[in-house]
Design an enzyme around this catalytic site. Sequence first.
Site, PDB file in Angstrom:
ATOM      1  CG  HIS A 243      63.309  73.872  51.798  1.00 39.98           C
ATOM      2  ND1 HIS A 243      63.492  72.735  51.029  1.00 39.98           N
ATOM      3  CD2 HIS A 243      63.949  73.445  53.239  1.00 39.98           C
ATOM      4  CE1 HIS A 243      64.286  71.712  51.808  1.00 39.98           C
ATOM      5  NE2 HIS A 243      64.491  72.263  53.107  1.00 39.98           N
TER       6      HIS A 243
ATOM      7  CG  ASP B 112      63.469  71.828  56.773  1.00 43.54           C
ATOM      8  OD1 ASP B 112      63.385  70.736  56.140  1.00 43.54           O
ATOM      9  OD2 ASP B 112      62.502  72.701  56.250  1.00 43.54           O
ATOM     10  CD  GLU B 113      66.502  69.559  54.761  1.00 49.45           C
ATOM     11  OE1 GLU B 113      66.998  68.253  54.615  1.00 49.45           O
ATOM     12  OE2 GLU B 113      65.690  69.947  53.661  1.00 49.45           O
ATOM     13  CB  ALA B 114      67.795  77.806  56.653  1.00 46.38           C
TER      14      ALA B 114
END
Length: 606
Positions: free
Chosen positions: A327, A390-392
């Site tokens: 992000h 998150d979401e790496a």
Amino acid sequence: MPAERRTLDATPAGEPRFCHNRREYTPGAAAVSTTPSPGPTAVPATDATPLPTREPDAATLAQADAATLAQAAERAAGDLLAPPARHRLADVIPAPQHVQSDATGDWVLPAEAVIVASADPAALAVGEQLAHLLRPATGYPLPVTDATTPEPAGGIALVLDDTVDLGAEGYRLDITFDGVRLTASTAAGLFYGVQTLRQLLPAAIESPGPVTERWSLPGGTITDAPRFPYRGAMLDVARHFFAVEDVLRVVDHLARYKLNHLHLHLTDDQGWRIAVDSWPKLTTLGGTTEVGGGPGGHYTKADYARIVTYAADRHITVVPEIDLPGHTNAALVAYPELAPDKTAPPPYTGTEVGFSYVDPADERTYDFVSDVLGEVAALTPGPWLHVGGDEAFKVKGEVYTGFVERVQRIVADLGKTVVGWHQLAPAAHLDGRVLQWWGTNGEDPTTAEAVRRGARLIISPGNHAYLDMKYAPDTPIGHDWAGLIDVRKAYDWDPGMHVTDVPSSAVIGVEAPLWTESVTSLTDIELLLLPRLPAIAELGWSPRATHDWNGFRDRLAGHGPRWGAAGIAFHRAPEIPWPSGPAIPAQRDPAVPTQSDTTREGVDLT
């Protein structure tokens, strides 16, 4: 002036003042005297010849006594005949821990009421906040004074007493015919008691201007304290940027329902929103975009300090989030040397996730992390630093856990406690760390194992607590990837028992995130927050034994008129029995006195 009696609200000469005894009205006095009256044998300290005095005769005394008795009888009769308070003592959100009603103890706020607080700056500050809440709609002056031993004397007493066993955020509210006493061991407890008092008054108390109303409270005692120490909401200001005033309005919504943490998602692919002196292009370049191609924006350090201070005044701790290692597209636009290929990506204004990341193999990345977290920590008095995680999707396995472990140590070296999304769970445990769990299935062995190693949890299930989810298929904004969340779904679950194999003792609280990919205005924010935010607030504050959907929906219905009176947008969820018809009395001209301006009884004119 002595500490026992110091009036805080200076009133110009010629305006009325009110003594602590509500029956002692002194028109035209410039101040309230704190000098004891001389006794019967006192001699005036003056050289002037005293004027001759004449003792009243028996007839005069009898006439005065009769008038006093008649006035007292009239007042008592009015109180007995007046309609009861329209609210029940238990009609509060979040539901109180313990309620004991007294049908004979209803109290009516008199026009001459005084708010008397303990002689402590923290208690006096809460007294001023209470007066600020009540003055606009009532039109009453409500001076705030202090006393060593506050007594209601027909008004409201705020008692700060660190010897009472009410906990760090608990309070006791006693409402009797003769006044209101609010007791707590901390200023936070007093503040939460004020929010309860506010809800027990008629909905018109939220009006921004004077209203003709009988300002009654139901009699009895509430003893209350929260279930969880962490109760919060998150506002994503990265996908769409929101001005400081909008954030402060959100703070007010949290305070109303005894939430005590505001998590700000400050950075993402679409924009970087917090100024960092050592990396200035994060905002001058990375802060100029948002979803859909709008102008973006950022908070200066002064802006951020204003938010932090405003929140702290309402006993809310700001939790800043710098999302890492993913992000991060906005950061890479500003500083390409942080990118794995050392090439600046184009600015991103879409809503996909998982494609960007800072280079975990470059020491320059850790210089960046240290500088950014250091400056944000210095601006943030609270204990928490949220590092995302998150979401790496492109940083996997040992590379990911190695990055997280270094970042966790950076946070600890700054004297802060690390918070991250539950994807941090596989990384080595660091004392005190907190994982924010946002799954939609309570079966999560990796998180449960992290808890066994010492992690604590904030519970934010996507299918119950994510306030950016739509209420229904036709909700014009929001998402549905975690399902539709109506008010009942936001309410009917238990944060303490939600994740399998995680004991309630490991859960420090609950948080309701609001992501803003589709949210572009304060009205949008309020429509998604309300009426679901009070549901999450009740889960965080109230004992599990009080959980009751039917009771909650009826209590929640009474808040619609409050929001309407305050000009707050909200979703009229069809499952809530909102009142119909005009809810708020007409505003009145404050220059025209009413009976409730001059007597205790008042008349219900609604």
